[in-house]
Scaffold this motif. Sequence first.
Motif, PDB file in Angstrom:
ATOM      1  N   SER A  85      -9.513 106.687 -44.845  1.00 56.17           N
ATOM      2  CA  SER A  85      -7.978 105.935 -44.556  1.00 56.17           C
ATOM      3  C   SER A  85      -8.431 104.880 -42.847  1.00 56.17           C
ATOM      4  N   TYR A  86      -6.888 104.308 -43.192  1.00 58.37           N
ATOM      5  CA  TYR A  86      -6.997 103.366 -41.798  1.00 58.37           C
ATOM      6  C   TYR A  86      -6.475 104.724 -40.207  1.00 58.37           C
ATOM      7  N   ARG A  87      -6.573 106.514 -40.484  1.00 58.83           N
ATOM      8  CA  ARG A  87      -5.698 107.034 -39.826  1.00 58.83           C
ATOM      9  C   ARG A  87      -8.006 107.407 -39.450  1.00 58.83           C
ATOM     10  N   GLU A  88      -8.481 107.628 -40.093  1.00 58.26           N
ATOM     11  CA  GLU A  88      -9.803 107.899 -39.827  1.00 58.26           C
ATOM     12  C   GLU A  88     -10.387 106.829 -38.882  1.00 58.26           C
ATOM     13  N   ILE A  89     -10.202 105.363 -39.878  1.00 60.71           N
ATOM     14  CA  ILE A  89     -10.831 104.549 -38.676  1.00 60.71           C
ATOM     15  C   ILE A  89     -10.935 103.939 -36.909  1.00 60.71           C
ATOM     16  N   HIS A  90      -9.179 104.384 -37.691  1.00 59.91           N
ATOM     17  CA  HIS A  90      -8.015 104.577 -35.785  1.00 59.91           C
ATOM     18  C   HIS A  90      -9.226 104.237 -34.890  1.00 59.91           C
ATOM     19  N   PRO A  91      -9.834 105.580 -34.383  1.00 55.36           N
ATOM     20  CA  PRO A  91     -10.190 105.840 -33.214  1.00 55.36           C
ATOM     21  C   PRO A  91     -11.812 105.098 -32.885  1.00 55.36           C
ATOM     22  N   LEU A  92     -12.498 105.141 -34.352  1.00 53.70           N
ATOM     23  CA  LEU A  92     -13.529 103.576 -34.054  1.00 53.70           C
ATOM     24  C   LEU A  92     -13.666 102.574 -33.600  1.00 53.70           C
ATOM     25  N   ILE A 103     -11.886  88.078 -31.087  1.00 53.29           N
ATOM     26  CA  ILE A 103     -11.468  87.025 -31.597  1.00 53.29           C
ATOM     27  C   ILE A 103     -11.571  86.573 -33.805  1.00 53.29           C
ATOM     28  N   ALA A 104     -10.616  86.552 -34.186  1.00 46.12           N
ATOM     29  CA  ALA A 104     -10.544  86.492 -34.947  1.00 46.12           C
ATOM     30  C   ALA A 104      -9.961  84.973 -35.893  1.00 46.12           C
ATOM     31  N   TYR A 105     -10.782  84.664 -37.408  1.00 40.97           N
ATOM     32  CA  TYR A 105      -9.714  83.468 -37.256  1.00 40.97           C
ATOM     33  C   TYR A 105      -8.667  83.528 -38.367  1.00 40.97           C
ATOM     34  N   ASN A 106      -7.364  83.204 -37.670  1.00 42.42           N
ATOM     35  CA  ASN A 106      -6.283  83.617 -38.262  1.00 42.42           C
ATOM     36  C   ASN A 106      -5.683  85.137 -37.378  1.00 42.42           C
ATOM     37  N   ALA A 107      -6.326  85.187 -36.232  1.00 39.66           N
ATOM     38  CA  ALA A 107      -5.659  86.398 -35.651  1.00 39.66           C
ATOM     39  C   ALA A 107      -4.569  86.669 -36.117  1.00 39.66           C
ATOM     40  N   ALA A 108      -3.783  85.583 -35.997  1.00 42.44           N
ATOM     41  CA  ALA A 108      -2.006  86.109 -35.693  1.00 42.44           C
ATOM     42  C   ALA A 108      -2.281  86.995 -36.957  1.00 42.44           C
ATOM     43  N   PHE A 109      -2.757  86.564 -37.966  1.00 45.42           N
ATOM     44  CA  PHE A 109      -2.577  87.236 -38.991  1.00 45.42           C
ATOM     45  C   PHE A 109      -3.317  88.686 -39.108  1.00 45.42           C
ATOM     46  N   ASP A 110      -4.589  89.337 -38.582  1.00 43.49           N
ATOM     47  CA  ASP A 110      -5.447  90.044 -38.312  1.00 43.49           C
ATOM     48  C   ASP A 110      -4.921  91.149 -37.501  1.00 43.49           C
ATOM     49  N   ARG A 111      -4.450  90.305 -36.652  1.00 42.20           N
ATOM     50  CA  ARG A 111      -3.109  91.594 -35.763  1.00 42.20           C
ATOM     51  C   ARG A 111      -2.258  91.731 -36.344  1.00 42.20           C
ATOM     52  N   ARG A 112      -1.585  91.171 -37.435  1.00 40.69           N
ATOM     53  CA  ARG A 112      -0.021  92.138 -37.224  1.00 40.69           C
ATOM     54  C   ARG A 112      -0.497  92.342 -38.196  1.00 40.69           C
ATOM     55  N   ILE A 113      -1.930  92.210 -39.117  1.00 45.69           N
ATOM     56  CA  ILE A 113      -2.029  93.212 -40.255  1.00 45.69           C
ATOM     57  C   ILE A 113      -2.409  94.860 -39.842  1.00 45.69           C
ATOM     58  N   LEU A 114      -3.320  94.667 -39.336  1.00 46.64           N
ATOM     59  CA  LEU A 114      -3.322  95.829 -37.884  1.00 46.64           C
ATOM     60  C   LEU A 114      -2.392  96.501 -37.697  1.00 46.64           C
ATOM     61  N   ARG A 115      -1.302  95.839 -36.774  1.00 49.74           N
ATOM     62  CA  ARG A 115      -0.455  96.959 -36.094  1.00 49.74           C
ATOM     63  C   ARG A 115       0.645  97.114 -37.747  1.00 49.74           C
ATOM     64  N   GLN A 116       0.474  96.483 -38.878  1.00 47.75           N
ATOM     65  CA  GLN A 116       1.163  97.384 -39.836  1.00 47.75           C
ATOM     66  C   GLN A 116       0.600  98.992 -40.083  1.00 47.75           C
ATOM     67  N   THR A 117      -0.364  97.553 -40.422  1.00 50.20           N
ATOM     68  CA  THR A 117      -1.223  99.397 -40.886  1.00 50.20           C
ATOM     69  C   THR A 117      -0.790 100.617 -40.491  1.00 50.20           C
TER      70      THR A 117
END
Length: 193
Positions: A85-92, A103-117
Amino acid sequence: MNHWLSDDRESAQRWARDLLARSNWVVLDTETTGLDGTAQVIQIAVVQPDGRPAIDTLVRPTGRIPPDAIAIHGITDEMVATAPSYREIHPLLQEVVRGRTIIAYNAAFDRRILRQTARIHRLADLEATWQCAMEQYARFVGRWSGWRGGYAWQKLPRRPEQAGRKHQAIDDCQATLDLIRRMATGSPDRWWS
């Protein structure tokens, strides 16, 4: 070439060169259950500046993966059934990005998705600085979009061996890293499809 276009292209090239001159950054990409405000991460990859993967894993979401998302990346409910789960991945993930710029290709999207998750799992946001390779590449290419009132966003150029394949986070990380290297050398934007 217009003077301001030339300046912006040089600025994007300088951004890429500056990145490659240091090692305190990583490239990150995600695949998701969708695009909306409830979408979650179902695959995450993080690649170091030398191209070595630091993370490359599927992530089990709290719900089902919609068919339209599966059509894009090919990741099914069966594939993520035994994934962490994301809970397990988050600390790593937090450890890998600590003290580094993401650095991300469309950083705003990846950042938002990680924040939502993270919020779905009642976790804190990642502590990191983000920069967007897509915005820099748009400046590098220099195609103006009157609709956007800025440079037109460009599709992430993919390696020939990736053409026609479903999106995978590790492939998109490698393509972004390749793009940064090409931008640093000033190579033309017609190198992949």
